[in-house]
Motif scaffolding. Sequence first.
Motif, PDB file in Angstrom:
ATOM      1  N   GLU A  94      -1.089   7.304  12.519  1.00 56.67           N
ATOM      2  CA  GLU A  94      -1.138   7.665  11.094  1.00 56.67           C
ATOM      3  C   GLU A  94       0.205   7.441  10.414  1.00 56.67           C
ATOM      4  O   GLU A  94       0.262   7.039   9.245  1.00 56.67           O
ATOM      5  N   VAL A  95       1.294   7.680  11.131  1.00 55.00           N
ATOM      6  CA  VAL A  95       2.622   7.379  10.578  1.00 55.00           C
ATOM      7  C   VAL A  95       2.740   5.877  10.333  1.00 55.00           C
ATOM      8  O   VAL A  95       3.216   5.434   9.273  1.00 55.00           O
ATOM      9  N   GLY A 129      -1.272   4.059  -7.770  1.00 54.12           N
ATOM     10  CA  GLY A 129      -2.627   4.505  -8.101  1.00 54.12           C
ATOM     11  C   GLY A 129      -3.690   3.621  -7.486  1.00 54.12           C
ATOM     12  O   GLY A 129      -4.797   4.077  -7.178  1.00 54.12           O
ATOM     13  N   ASP A 130      -3.361   2.332  -7.304  1.00 59.25           N
ATOM     14  CA  ASP A 130      -4.322   1.370  -6.740  1.00 59.25           C
ATOM     15  C   ASP A 130      -4.110   1.146  -5.244  1.00 59.25           C
ATOM     16  O   ASP A 130      -4.674   0.208  -4.678  1.00 59.25           O
ATOM     17  N   MET A 131      -3.299   1.999  -4.612  1.00 60.58           N
ATOM     18  CA  MET A 131      -2.894   1.741  -3.227  1.00 60.58           C
ATOM     19  C   MET A 131      -4.079   1.653  -2.276  1.00 60.58           C
ATOM     20  O   MET A 131      -4.092   0.809  -1.363  1.00 60.58           O
ATOM     21  N   ASP A 132      -5.091   2.503  -2.438  1.00 61.48           N
ATOM     22  CA  ASP A 132      -6.243   2.455  -1.539  1.00 61.48           C
ATOM     23  C   ASP A 132      -6.916   1.082  -1.583  1.00 61.48           C
ATOM     24  O   ASP A 132      -7.288   0.515  -0.544  1.00 61.48           O
ATOM     25  N   LYS A 133      -7.065   0.535  -2.793  1.00 71.42           N
ATOM     26  CA  LYS A 133      -7.683  -0.788  -2.947  1.00 71.42           C
ATOM     27  C   LYS A 133      -6.791  -1.870  -2.343  1.00 71.42           C
ATOM     28  O   LYS A 133      -7.268  -2.770  -1.641  1.00 71.42           O
ATOM     29  N   LEU A 134      -5.510  -1.786  -2.614  1.00 69.50           N
ATOM     30  CA  LEU A 134      -4.571  -2.773  -2.083  1.00 69.50           C
ATOM     31  C   LEU A 134      -4.536  -2.737  -0.554  1.00 69.50           C
ATOM     32  O   LEU A 134      -4.475  -3.782   0.109  1.00 69.50           O
ATOM     33  N   PHE A 135      -4.609  -1.532  -0.006  1.00 71.09           N
ATOM     34  CA  PHE A 135      -4.553  -1.371   1.446  1.00 71.09           C
ATOM     35  C   PHE A 135      -5.821  -1.922   2.096  1.00 71.09           C
ATOM     36  O   PHE A 135      -5.756  -2.600   3.130  1.00 71.09           O
ATOM     37  N   LYS A 136      -6.958  -1.642   1.463  1.00 65.15           N
ATOM     38  CA  LYS A 136      -8.231  -2.139   2.007  1.00 65.15           C
ATOM     39  C   LYS A 136      -8.292  -3.663   1.961  1.00 65.15           C
ATOM     40  O   LYS A 136      -8.823  -4.307   2.871  1.00 65.15           O
ATOM     41  N   ALA A 175       2.841   1.275   6.584  1.00 65.52           N
ATOM     42  CA  ALA A 175       2.241   0.027   6.089  1.00 65.52           C
ATOM     43  C   ALA A 175       1.928   0.120   4.598  1.00 65.52           C
ATOM     44  O   ALA A 175       2.087  -0.855   3.852  1.00 65.52           O
ATOM     45  N   ARG A 176       1.478   1.297   4.141  1.00 63.56           N
ATOM     46  CA  ARG A 176       1.206   1.494   2.707  1.00 63.56           C
ATOM     47  C   ARG A 176       2.497   1.357   1.889  1.00 63.56           C
ATOM     48  O   ARG A 176       2.510   0.723   0.833  1.00 63.56           O
TER      49      ARG A 176
END
Length: 557
Positions: free
Chosen positions: A36-37, A150-157, A42-43
Motif C-alpha cells: 500500500e505504501v 481530484g482526478d487522481m483515481d482516474k489517472l491511476f486507473k 506511485a500516485r
Amino acid sequence: MIEENFIKIYEKSFKENWDLPALTDYNTRETFTYGEVAEQIARLHLLFKYCQIRRGDKIALVGRNTPRWCIAFMAAVSYGAIIVPILQDFNANDVQHIVNHSDSVLLFAGDLIWENLEVDKLSQLRATISLVDYTCLDQRDGECITQCLGDMDKLFKKAYPKGFTRDDVRFAELTNDKVILINYTSGTTGFSKGVMLTGNNLGGNVCFGISSKLHFSGSKCLSFLPLAHAYGCAFDLLVPLAVGTHITLLGKIPSPKILLKALEEVKPNLIICVPLILEKIYRKQILPMLNKRPLKWALNVPLLDSRIYGQVRKKLVDAFGGRFEQVIVGGAPLNAEVEAFLYRIKFPFTVGYGMTECGPLISYTHHSEFIPRSSGRILEGYMQVKIDSSDPELIPGEICVRGENVMAGYYKNQEATEKVIDKDGWLHTGDMGTVNNDDTIFIKGRYKTMILGANGQNIYPEEIESKLNNMPFIMESLVIEKDGRLVALVYPDYEAVDDYGIANEDLPVAMEEIRKNLNKEVAPYEQIAKIHLYPTEFEKTPKRSIKRYLYTNFSPI
C-alpha cells in the motif's frame, strides 16, 4: 562509493515485503502495508510527472511524524527529486526561509503549520499539499495541481488498468553520487545550513544498519524522534523500510508517561532515543525508588545489591516493552551518572556518535562491547577517524572524520563547506575527544565551548554540567566564563522544590550548598565560583541542545 544503489534498496524491499505492515499511525491506528505504501508512492509519482518535476527539483516537507509524511518523503526520493525535510519545531519564519533558500517548488505540510505560513513570502513555491489527505492547500496562478489530485483515481486507473502489483514498483535510475536530501541544521551556533546528502551518504548509513541487523524483516520499531532530523530519519525510517520492519509513528511529544505506554503496547525490537529520555526516566522514576530508606540500606549489603539491581533492570526492560535487543542513545552526550547506573545494572544500551553532516552515523558499538564514556567505534569499512592532537589517545583534540557518510557540502555555501572539509576530505566535526587503539571514540566536549583555564587547562563545561544536573533541585544548567571565573546558570526543578517545601527565597541558600558539593567532585580548575538562578528553561534547538551562544554574555540582575 558503496556497491548498493540507495534507491534500488527500496524498490527491492517494497517488492519483497509486499504484504507486511510498514507504517502505522499510533494515534489513529491507520496502517499501510509495504504494498500500500508502494501504491501511494506511485500516485505521488503521477502527480510529480503531471507537474513536470525534474531530477534535482526540491520538494520540502514539514509536519509531525505520520505515515503520509513518510510516504511523501519516499515518493520524492524514489522519483529522483531532492527532499528537504524541515523540523516542525522551526518557527514560521525559519520554515519560509528554508523553503526559499532550498529553491523548493512543492511543499508537503501539516495543516496547523500551513496556517502560520505567509504564502506571498514563498515566491518559488508552485503548490502546497496537505499531509492530512494529500489535497491541495494552495497553488500558484496557472497551476492545475488541485485538478490533478481530484482526478487522481482516474489517472491511476489509466496508468495501471490491471491494478497496481509489486511488478509495477519501478523507482528512479539514479547513481549514488547524486544529492538525495538537503537537511537544514539548527545548531547551537545559531546559523542554519543546508547539508547536502547523497545516495552514497545515506546508503552508507543504511547498509551499515542492515549489516548490523539493527532492524530485520518483521521486526517492530516505535518512531518517536523527529524524522526530519538525520538521526531519526536514518534509523527510524530508512533502515527499517529497507528490510521490512513495521514502523509505528508516535506523532506526539514523547514525555516519559506517553512514551512508556507506547513502548509497552508496541514492544519494539530496537529503541533509538536521545539522552534526555533516559535521563528523565532515571531522575523521575528510578532515583526516587532507590532513595527509599529500606532500599538504600539494602544496596550496601553484598549480594543484596546485585539482586536489587537485577530487579530494577527487569522493571526497566519491561517498561521499554520487554522485547528489544538494545537501546541506542545518540544526538547528544549521555549524562555520566545515568550511564554509570545503566551499565551497573547491565541494562542493554549503547551510545553512538554522529552529526547531520554524516547522515548521521560516525561511530557505534553493539551494547555487548560498549565501553563506558565512549561513543562507540568508528564504522569499519565506511569511515575513518583522526584526532588533531600530539597524543590522540591521551590528549584531546578535534575529531576529524572522512569516508562514505561525509556530506557533499552545504547548499549554496561553498565558504562554509571549505571551513569544515579540508583539501584531504577530512570533515572537522568541532567536537573534542580522544581515540583508543581500536578506533573507539571518547568525546570531551565542543571545541567552541571549551574554556581555557587560568593555568592553561582545557575546561569542558559539558562535563561540569553533567555533574551539576544530577544535583538535587537542578533541572538544567549552563557553565560559562565570567570575569575569569566559572559560573553556572541554573534553571531549578520547581516540581522537586515544591515537593520538599522549599520557599523561593530559600533557593539561593540551597544552591550555595549544591555549589560546595559540586566543587568536591570536580578538579580544582573546574571549581564553580557562583550559581545564578535562571527563571526559565534555556532556549534550545529542535534536537534539544541548548543554544549556548545566547547566554555567553549573561549578566545577573
